[in-house]
Design an enzyme around this catalytic site. Sequence first.
Site, mmCIF file in Angstrom:
data_model
loop_
_atom_site.group_PDB
_atom_site.id
_atom_site.type_symbol
_atom_site.label_atom_id
_atom_site.label_comp_id
_atom_site.label_asym_id
_atom_site.label_seq_id
_atom_site.Cartn_x
_atom_site.Cartn_y
_atom_site.Cartn_z
ATOM 1 N N LYS A 4 0.816 -1.216 0.000
ATOM 2 C CA LYS A 4 0.000 0.000 0.000
ATOM 3 C C LYS A 4 0.851 1.268 0.000
ATOM 4 O O LYS A 4 0.326 2.371 0.138
ATOM 5 C CB LYS A 4 -0.922 0.009 1.225
ATOM 6 C CG LYS A 4 -0.190 0.078 2.552
ATOM 7 C CD LYS A 4 -1.162 0.109 3.723
ATOM 8 C CE LYS A 4 -0.421 0.242 5.050
ATOM 9 N NZ LYS A 4 -1.317 0.301 6.202
ATOM 10 N N HIS A 5 2.158 1.106 -0.166
ATOM 11 C CA HIS A 5 3.079 2.238 -0.068
ATOM 12 C C HIS A 5 3.690 2.570 -1.433
ATOM 13 O O HIS A 5 4.639 1.920 -1.869
ATOM 14 C CB HIS A 5 4.209 1.932 0.915
ATOM 15 C CG HIS A 5 3.752 1.730 2.321
ATOM 16 N ND1 HIS A 5 3.414 2.769 3.153
ATOM 17 C CD2 HIS A 5 3.568 0.603 3.037
ATOM 18 C CE1 HIS A 5 3.044 2.303 4.329
ATOM 19 N NE2 HIS A 5 3.125 0.985 4.291
#
Length: 203
Positions: free
Chosen positions: A68-69
Amino acid sequence: MRIEHRGKRPVIDATAVVAPTALISGDVHIGAGTVVLAGAVISSQGAPVRIGQHCIVMEYAVIRGAGKHPCMLGHHVLVGPHAHITGATIRGRAFVATGASVFNGAILEAGVVVALNTVVHINTRCLAGTGVPIGHIAFGDPATVYAPQEAPAVHAQLSALGFTKAVFGLEAQHLADADTIEKLCERYTRSLRAHREDRILPE
């Protein structure tokens, strides 16, 4: 080499220079005037990578969007040989030296210098003008800089923060446990199997 991954292809500005032996994979954008040298790997592993204008990615550096980064580099960022940046945001006009590591959720503001073989840990914010000396560890928001011999204190804080959850999406008390490592590898390999469908793109 340019690779389509999960249906996404790299977008590279016509004025950028990418060495033939660099690997650019998936949802990656590289801006005008940027130079990527031999053996560098820039890869979208579930999150995009955006590299701004007039950046330099030197030999065998790894830049990765992770889980998610996203990994976001602003303009005028130099990434030294064998440096590793995963899921971090570098605002611009920053220097990440040889062998340094910048981890998920970290933010480096303008003018930050990360010296040789340093670590900027997960969810750390280095304020504008911060310098992390050779071999040191930056951790916290805002960052506290720790000497190498203070690493055990940093590890304790990382465990409390949930390192394995933040990086691998796995709830665990700590990483130094055989069962945890087994579960981590099984989980991560399931995600990485998506590379089976990768396709090398014509130059």
